[in-house]
Design a protein around this motif. Structure first.
Motif, short mmCIF file in Angstrom:
data_model
loop_
_atom_site.label_atom_id
_atom_site.label_comp_id
_atom_site.label_asym_id
_atom_site.label_seq_id
_atom_site.Cartn_x
_atom_site.Cartn_y
_atom_site.Cartn_z
N ALA A 9 0.83 -1.21 0.00
CA ALA A 9 0.00 0.00 0.00
C ALA A 9 0.87 1.26 0.00
O ALA A 9 0.52 2.26 -0.65
N PHE A 10 1.99 1.21 0.70
CA PHE A 10 2.92 2.34 0.67
C PHE A 10 3.51 2.49 -0.74
O PHE A 10 3.50 3.57 -1.32
N GLU A 11 4.00 1.40 -1.29
CA GLU A 11 4.67 1.45 -2.59
C GLU A 11 3.74 1.86 -3.72
O GLU A 11 4.15 2.58 -4.63
N ASP A 12 2.48 1.41 -3.68
CA ASP A 12 1.57 1.80 -4.76
C ASP A 12 0.77 3.05 -4.40
O ASP A 12 -0.14 3.45 -5.12
N THR A 13 1.10 3.67 -3.30
CA THR A 13 0.53 4.91 -2.77
C THR A 13 -0.97 4.81 -2.45
O THR A 13 -1.64 5.83 -2.34
N LEU A 15 -2.01 3.60 0.42
CA LEU A 15 -2.13 3.80 1.86
C LEU A 15 -2.77 5.17 2.07
O LEU A 15 -2.30 6.17 1.52
N PRO A 16 -3.85 5.25 2.84
CA PRO A 16 -4.49 6.55 3.06
C PRO A 16 -3.54 7.55 3.72
O PRO A 16 -2.74 7.18 4.58
N ARG A 17 -3.64 8.79 3.33
CA ARG A 17 -2.77 9.85 3.85
C ARG A 17 -2.82 9.90 5.37
O ARG A 17 -1.81 10.08 6.03
N TYR A 18 -4.01 9.73 5.96
CA TYR A 18 -4.14 9.81 7.41
C TYR A 18 -3.42 8.67 8.13
O TYR A 18 -3.15 8.76 9.32
N GLU A 19 -3.10 7.59 7.41
CA GLU A 19 -2.35 6.48 8.01
C GLU A 19 -0.84 6.65 7.84
O GLU A 19 -0.07 5.84 8.35
N TRP A 20 -0.41 7.71 7.16
CA TRP A 20 1.01 7.96 6.94
C TRP A 20 1.56 8.76 8.11
O TRP A 20 1.90 9.93 8.03
N ALA A 24 4.19 4.84 10.96
CA ALA A 24 4.18 4.20 9.63
C ALA A 24 5.52 4.41 8.92
O ALA A 24 6.03 3.50 8.25
N HIS A 25 6.10 5.60 9.05
CA HIS A 25 7.42 5.85 8.47
C HIS A 25 8.46 4.87 9.04
O HIS A 25 9.26 4.30 8.31
N ALA A 69 18.40 9.87 9.27
CA ALA A 69 18.69 9.64 10.69
C ALA A 69 17.89 8.45 11.21
O ALA A 69 18.44 7.56 11.88
N PHE A 70 16.61 8.41 10.89
CA PHE A 70 15.81 7.29 11.37
C PHE A 70 16.21 5.98 10.69
O PHE A 70 16.19 4.93 11.33
N ALA A 71 16.58 6.03 9.43
CA ALA A 71 17.06 4.81 8.77
C ALA A 71 18.29 4.27 9.50
O ALA A 71 18.39 3.06 9.75
N ARG A 72 19.21 5.14 9.85
CA ARG A 72 20.41 4.71 10.57
C ARG A 72 20.09 4.17 11.95
O ARG A 72 20.64 3.16 12.39
#
Length: 123
Positions: A9-13, A15-20, A24-25, A69-72
């Motif tokens: 859902a993230f990759e195909d966009t 995913l509802p904006r309110y769930e982002w 979720a990140h 930063a969060f990825a690291r």
């Protein structure tokens, strides 16, 4: 929603904006980092957020320093657990305040490019 459904859902966009949310990140980063070598995962995270934001009409929402930063931070804590266990074991991953002062993290430079922390170093 399963991890596979969430990532699709993230990759195909779809995913509802309110769930982002921030959670979720972090979940998305956790999933990429659990499945790919770091450099490939970081590239997928960056491109994915930019694509998702563009699809949702959020042209100014991307922040490069926060993303990297969060990825690291997530990568340094991967322990083979699943998302619920990882989330429960790492509640401090839901704030960047111990690493960056408000002045640094809110700067235009930090939004556009990666800036090293001014308070506590990243892994």
């Amino acid at each position: 929603m399963t991890d596979t459904e969430f990532l699709a859902a993230f990759e195909d966009t779809s995913l509802p904006r309110y769930e982002w949310t921030h959670t979720a990140h972090v979940r998305m980063a956790f999933l990429y980092l659990s499945r790919l070598p770091y450099a490939e995962a970081e590239a997928s995270i960056v491109a994915g957020i930019r694509r998702f934001n563009a699809a949702k009409g959020n042209a100014t929402g991307y922040h490069h320093t926060v993303t990297v930063a969060f990825a690291r931070l997530v990568a340094a804590r991967l322990d083979g657990s699943d998302w619920p266990a990882f989330q429960a074991a790492n509640p401090d991953l839901f704030s960047i305040q111990k690493h960056y002062s408000p002045e640094v993290i809110k700067s235009d430079k930090a939004r556009a490019e990666f800036v090293e922390p001014d308070l506590e170093t990243l892994p």
